[in-house]
Design a protein around this motif. Structure first.
Motif, PDB file in Angstrom:
ATOM      1  N   SER A 177      61.307  44.748  44.587  1.00 33.29           N
ATOM      2  CA  SER A 177      61.531  44.284  43.222  1.00 33.29           C
ATOM      3  C   SER A 177      61.336  42.777  43.196  1.00 33.29           C
ATOM      4  N   GLY A 210      60.908  39.273  40.406  1.00 34.51           N
ATOM      5  CA  GLY A 210      61.068  38.939  39.001  1.00 34.51           C
ATOM      6  C   GLY A 210      61.089  37.466  38.753  1.00 34.51           C
ATOM      7  N   ASP A 255      61.165  41.542  35.270  1.00 34.14           N
ATOM      8  CA  ASP A 255      61.114  42.007  36.649  1.00 34.14           C
ATOM      9  C   ASP A 255      60.244  43.242  36.796  1.00 34.14           C
ATOM     10  N   SER A 293      54.273  38.215  40.101  1.00 37.62           N
ATOM     11  CA  SER A 293      55.371  39.062  40.580  1.00 37.62           C
ATOM     12  C   SER A 293      54.895  40.488  40.846  1.00 37.62           C
TER      13      SER A 293
END
Ligand code: ADP
Ligand code: MG
Length: 619
Positions: A197, A199, A181, A295
């Protein structure tokens, strides 16, 4: 004394999918506790056939033989209601996590010498309320009062910079054993906020292991051996060997897998003995690394920040020791990731800092011993027209690396039948070797008489006491030479290390000096292997990857520059020369020296020819 300590001590715990660590404030610093031999304990629980509970490394080893009695990666199930079986007994995920936490508590108490009752425990930023609650419950089951549940990226940002007065935006890239992540964290004053965030819960070290394992097995089968995947024990042994190899490839360009009696056929034992290069490993894992950047871009997008607004890129998770990860990250974000806190300890350190603050210690600063200087041998770089530029510095352990450090780089001989390398060991940051401090010298000799390009591995090991071991190994034969340099850090006391640590920020913020000062005329075009000056391409200076000139930089074994022999010959003859000749020769010597130092390989051949002619003439 012990009692009051016990009352106030709060430990910080990184309860990881793969590994867990505990940090505590002690003697004025945050320290990751030695959990019986190592700071890292595998997050694995196993019930042995006799019914006793095993946690940590021993349990991990059992996992191969008794998978049905072992729980791994329990963190993935936290917050769910499913039961996990250990043999014929069933447990909730928080109960398994509690066993891990309990073991950490016992080991921490043994280390500290008094009971520990309070803890800060970290969780991924993406954990839901249910997952956080399950983690809290696990802590309570283990016998802790859980003071805080802390986001892992926030913990990491604390570990790297706990100065509350600084506002900053950091990107935390966390590649662990089973999950990946990336978070954008903004810190202002006492508050930190995870802005975004993202992940991939299905991307981690295990996937890297699998790729390498299959590649190695396929090669083994191609060599005419049976498939080890059909034998549980063989597969288990091989899996462990693969993980070891992967770790080694983070600091060595080659590693070897040697497994005796791995299998047998018709009563005949079959062995595996295979060399793996970092290059081969990197080719395999490249797609996984690239995948992680999806990501990274999403998280940046969501946070509304641009890459150039980031104050720092922080590395978290054991997998980020992989050089390819660091290199690609530097390229994609155009910023050198920080490498000055061990990535697998950063989250625990941050948890320890918060724990110490909650415990009333104002000074929650992380003290990590790092090297304030770079260390490496003198080397030659290949310039235009295949003329090597001597007196180059090839730092192997870079400034800011946590101690103890152990790094290996590959070099290659410059001449045919070259049997020795005079290794000059330097400390400093200047790309020109002689402008650094020479701290040692030795001769590695006895190399094979082979054409130029003979590979030589050079390892630098620097420990906390400033003892530097330099080892040179001829790859072909394994022949090795070693020198030990006491006090490589000079008289630098721990205090100076602290200061160096504090200065690091500015160092990381600035462009790396080394690449800045590299001459522009360094070329990637190496002459072919048949010429006198034949050489072997090696990888570019790792850490500067994001910043090296596009032409790239090649480092070669630090051999005597051809010009040096000529210079010595000229110097030896100076005495007894007529004044006019003497000043002509001196002028040429000065010019050649300057050419070597500045890497001016355009003027160098002309100057050398002139001097050679003049000496000949004077004969
Ligand atoms: P988690 O957060 O999942 O508990 P860690 O941060 O401890 O995980 O990372 C574990 C992963 O890091 C494992 O896949 C392990 O093999 C890998 N790892 C540890 N050390 C190294 C290394 N030196 N080089 C490459 N990978 C490493
Ligand atoms: Mg982790």
């Amino acid at each position: 004394m012990a009692d009051s300590m016990a009352d106030e001590t709060i430990v910080g715990i990184d309860l990881g999918t793969t590994n867990s660590e505990v940090a505590v404030y002690r003697n004025g610093a945050i320290e990751v506790i030695d959990l019986e031999g190592e700071q890292i304990m595998p997050s694995v629980v196993s019930l042995s056939p006799d019914g006793s509970l095993i946690v940590g490394t021993a349990a991990k080893n059992q996992a191969i033989l008794y998978p049905e009695r072992t729980a791994i990666s329990i963190k993935r199930r936290m917050g769910s209601d499913e039961s996990v079986s250990l043999g014929d007994k069933f447990f909730k995920p928080q109960e398994i996590s509690a066993m891990i936490l309990r073991e950490l508590k016992v080991r921490a108490e043994k280390f500290l010498g008094y009971p520990v009752k309070k803890a800060v425990i970290t969780v991924p930023a993406f954990f839901s309320d249910a997952q956080r609650q399950a983690t809290r419950d696990a802590g309570v089951i283990a016998g802790f009062e859980v003071m805080r549940i802390l986001n892992e990226p926030t913990a990491a940002s604390l570990a790297y910079e706990s100065d509350k007065t600084k506002n900053r935006i950091v990107l935390v890239y966390d590649l662990g054993g089973g999950t990946f992540d990336v978070s954008i964290v903004e810190a202002h004053g006492d508050a930190t906020e995870v802005l975004a965030s993202h992940g991939d819960t299905r991307l981690g070290g295990d996937d890297f292991d699998r790729l390498l394992l299959n590649d190695v097995i396929e090669e083994f089968i191609r060599q005419g051996n049976p498939d080890p995947r059909n034998t549980r024990l063989a597969l288990g042994r091989l899996t462990q060997a693969i993980v070891r190899a992967k770790h080694e490839l983070s600091f060595k360009p080659y590693t070897r897998i040697r497994e005796e009696n791995l299998l047998e056929r018709d009563g005949v034992p079959l062995h595996m003995d295979m060399e793996i290069s970092r290059q081969r490993y990197e080719d395999l894992i490249k797609p996984l690394v690239e995948k992680s950047f999806e990501s990274v871009h999403k998280a940046l997008n969501d946070s509304g920040k641009k890459a150039d607004e980031l104050d720092a890129v922080l590395l978290v998770g054991g997998m980020t020791r992989t050089p390819l990860v660091i290199r690609r990250l530097a390229e994609v974000l155009e910023k050198l990731p920080r490498t000055d806190v061990h990535p697998d300890l950063a989250v625990a350190m941050g948890a320890g800092i918060l724990a110490s603050r909650l415990g009333g210690h104002d000074d929650g600063r992380v003290l990590v011993d790092i090297t304030p200087y770079s260390f490496g041998p003198e080397a030659a770089t290949m310039g235009d027209f295949g003329i090597p530029i001597a007196d180059r510095y090839a730092p192997i352990i870079k400034k800011g690396t946590p101690l103890p450090a152990n790094e290996t780089e590959e070099f290659a001989t410059l001449c045919n039948n070259q049997e020795k390398w005079e290794v000059n060991v330097f400390q400093g940051e200047n790309p020109i070797a002689s402008r650094n401090i020479r701290i040692g010298q030795f001769i590695a000799d006895g190399f094979s008489k082979v054409p130029a390009g003979n590979k030589v591995l050079c390892t630098f090991e620097l420990d906390l006491n400033g003892i530097l071991n330099v080892t040179v190994v001829e790859k072909l034969t394994g022949l090795s030479k070693r020198v030990r340099i006491e006090n490589a850090l000079g008289a630098m006391a721990k205090d100076d290390m602290k200061k160096a640590r504090e200065n690091l920020d500015s160092f990381f913020a600035a462009a790396p000096e080394l690449s800045e000062n590299l001459p522009e005329n360094l070329s990637d075009d190496l002459p072919d292997g048949s010429t006198e000056l034949a050489t072997q391409s090696t990888k570019p200076l790792e850490i500067e990857a994001g910043a090296v000139s596009p032409a790239g930089t090649t480092v070669l074994a630090g051999l005597r520059h051809p010009a040096r022999t000529l210079l010595e010959k000229a110097e030896a003859r100076l005495e007894g020369m007529k004044e006019k000749d003497r000043s002509d020769v001196l002028a040429l010597i000065t010019r050649i020296r300057a050419d070597i130092t500045d890497g001016d390989n355009k003027d160098l051949p002309a100057a050398m020819a002139e001097l050679d002619d003049l000496l000949y003439f004077l004969d």
